[in-house]
Design a protein around this motif. Sequence first.
Motif, mmCIF file in Angstrom:
data_model
loop_
_atom_site.group_PDB
_atom_site.id
_atom_site.type_symbol
_atom_site.label_atom_id
_atom_site.label_comp_id
_atom_site.label_asym_id
_atom_site.label_seq_id
_atom_site.Cartn_x
_atom_site.Cartn_y
_atom_site.Cartn_z
ATOM 1 N N ASP A 26 0.881 -1.168 0.000
ATOM 2 C CA ASP A 26 0.000 0.000 0.000
ATOM 3 C C ASP A 26 0.919 1.217 0.000
ATOM 4 O O ASP A 26 1.559 1.520 1.012
ATOM 5 C CB ASP A 26 -0.881 -0.039 1.254
ATOM 6 N N GLY B 227 -1.286 6.521 -3.246
ATOM 7 C CA GLY B 227 -2.597 6.145 -2.735
ATOM 8 C C GLY B 227 -3.123 4.863 -3.346
ATOM 9 O O GLY B 227 -4.334 4.639 -3.396
ATOM 10 N N ARG B 228 -2.206 4.001 -3.819
ATOM 11 C CA ARG B 228 -2.592 2.763 -4.493
ATOM 12 C C ARG B 228 -1.758 1.595 -3.987
ATOM 13 O O ARG B 228 -0.671 1.782 -3.454
ATOM 14 C CB ARG B 228 -2.358 2.907 -6.002
ATOM 15 N N TYR C 63 1.841 5.025 0.016
ATOM 16 C CA TYR C 63 1.327 6.326 0.440
ATOM 17 C C TYR C 63 1.393 7.386 -0.664
ATOM 18 O O TYR C 63 0.401 8.069 -0.909
ATOM 19 C CB TYR C 63 2.084 6.806 1.698
#
Length: 180
Positions: A62, A67-68, A64
Amino acid sequence: MSAWQTRTSRTVYANAWIEVREDAVTRPDGGEGVYGVVRLRHPAVFVVPVTDDDEVVLVEVDRYPTGRRSLEVPAGGSDGQDPVEAGRRELAEETGLVANTWQDLGEVHSLNGVCDAPGRVLLARGLRPGAATGQAEEGIVATHRLPWARVLDLVADGTITDNESIAALMRAAIALGRVR
């Protein structure tokens, strides 16, 4: 020798991992400008772990900044360690695996239009279970073991988008004779 000339340089931000600087430059065409550069304080390592069943171990992270979620090879900063030692640490932290054999596949440079971010690609084989210690901290949500053909399909169809992982996988695939 570079055709670029640095007239002045100033650090605008720094932490334990990166430095961001702004350089006043003379471009190759003789014009003047400003160039922003991100420099990693320590080279990175990119580990391509391959099982005895010829599967590639990837981590789903994940991320940051985007955002994916991203499917990637285990990787991280060397923290000043020898690349293979750093690779051992990253492999154990991110996958819980230990490798018997290591092969250095060479140097890579990430985002070299805006970064000074060298790295080493390492092939790890003879995998056995260890203890994963950094998965939650790193944002790792899953570990996947995939056959080489499937990994190459995921690169080709755009599922694997992390350029550093793509480069590391390409180096390993060439070294193992999976592509030519």
